[in-house]
Design an enzyme around this catalytic site. Sequence first.
Site, PDB file in Angstrom:
ATOM      1  N   ASP A 194     -49.095  -1.597 -26.427  1.00 28.98           N
ATOM      2  CA  ASP A 194     -48.690  -2.326 -25.218  1.00 28.98           C
ATOM      3  C   ASP A 194     -49.471  -3.620 -25.014  1.00 28.98           C
ATOM      4  O   ASP A 194     -49.624  -4.071 -23.885  1.00 28.98           O
ATOM      5  CB  ASP A 194     -48.865  -1.414 -23.996  1.00 28.98           C
ATOM      6  CG  ASP A 194     -48.194  -1.967 -22.749  1.00 28.98           C
ATOM      7  OD1 ASP A 194     -47.064  -2.477 -22.862  1.00 28.98           O
ATOM      8  OD2 ASP A 194     -48.793  -1.901 -21.662  1.00 28.98           O
ATOM      9  N   GLU A 240     -56.101 -12.220 -23.392  1.00 29.23           N
ATOM     10  CA  GLU A 240     -56.903 -13.159 -22.614  1.00 29.23           C
ATOM     11  C   GLU A 240     -58.050 -13.698 -23.459  1.00 29.23           C
ATOM     12  O   GLU A 240     -58.575 -13.015 -24.339  1.00 29.23           O
ATOM     13  CB  GLU A 240     -57.490 -12.480 -21.368  1.00 29.23           C
ATOM     14  CG  GLU A 240     -56.464 -12.126 -20.308  1.00 29.23           C
ATOM     15  CD  GLU A 240     -55.800 -10.784 -20.537  1.00 29.23           C
ATOM     16  OE1 GLU A 240     -54.815 -10.476 -19.843  1.00 29.23           O
ATOM     17  OE2 GLU A 240     -56.246 -10.049 -21.448  1.00 29.23           O
ATOM     18  N   ASP A 287     -57.848  -4.074 -20.654  1.00 29.33           N
ATOM     19  CA  ASP A 287     -56.737  -3.204 -20.264  1.00 29.33           C
ATOM     20  C   ASP A 287     -56.267  -2.349 -21.446  1.00 29.33           C
ATOM     21  O   ASP A 287     -55.186  -2.552 -21.997  1.00 29.33           O
ATOM     22  CB  ASP A 287     -55.581  -4.047 -19.714  1.00 29.33           C
ATOM     23  CG  ASP A 287     -54.549  -3.190 -18.979  1.00 29.33           C
ATOM     24  OD1 ASP A 287     -54.837  -2.010 -18.717  1.00 29.33           O
ATOM     25  OD2 ASP A 287     -53.453  -3.711 -18.688  1.00 29.33           O
TER      26      ASP A 287
END
Length: 282
Positions: A171, A176, A191
């Site tokens: 996913d 970033e 994440d």
Amino acid sequence: MVVFKPQRFAREHVIYGKPYAGYDRHNGEIASFHLDRVLGLRRAPLVAGRTVNLRTEVKPVATRLLLDTFLTKDNNTCFYGKCYYCNPEEPACADGDIMEGSVTLWLPKDRSLKKWHHLWSRTYKDGKKARWEVDNTYCRDVMVKYPLDKYPLVLDMIDAAVFDYLIGNADRHQYETFKDDGDQGMLLLLDNAKSFGNPHHDEKSILAPLYQCCRLRQTLWVKLQSLENGVLSKVMRQVLSHDPVSPVLTEKHLTAMDRRLGHIIAMFRKCFKEHGEKNVLQ
């Protein structure tokens, strides 16, 4: 500042369906942080498991915005929070008032992040595939646009693909970097909770950057070899045993990491055979 992710599933629960199915797994966030350190990448923020009393520790200091999302279900204290996917029909519930979760130490406010579209992102649309899913020459164009001698991006994405395959995270649709670093910034591993969902399934599509580009940093290759033959699960079992909510992973998930590492090693040995080790390792 910290980010708290509540427990949604028991350790033994298996997530079926699409590779990115299911709620975030708080224990996946914990295990991913430790794997990042074991691999020597050090691009994930610090994460630890915690248990909190929602009634005595959270509600007295919560904002009105959060308090308005609290409810009671089957004599358990629950909340659904405020986010894009949050809704009262699917709250996170404690065991009575006690909730287990993960706490992520977030980055300092003076370190702004920039979001980028992942070059191997899925479309997330039924019946529509991204170019990389149907064209195994896709990486040729990527390396023309981001040559290895000028940008760290491709090698960073391959590092991330190794990491994501080991944890079963399909996913990572965006990534970033630190904003001040511009297009030379390293890819951060943030994440990571869509991980460790199904120990019986190995999502090979995560490895597309590997088998399409056939490149890898020498340092990571050396590290991966040192973790073969069951060493990875042994090391992870040891480091995770010190977390406050240990055991973090089931034995099936630890075994799955060893199996997946074998797939990665075999894939790069195939790359060596086809392209030469000197051309593959950077």
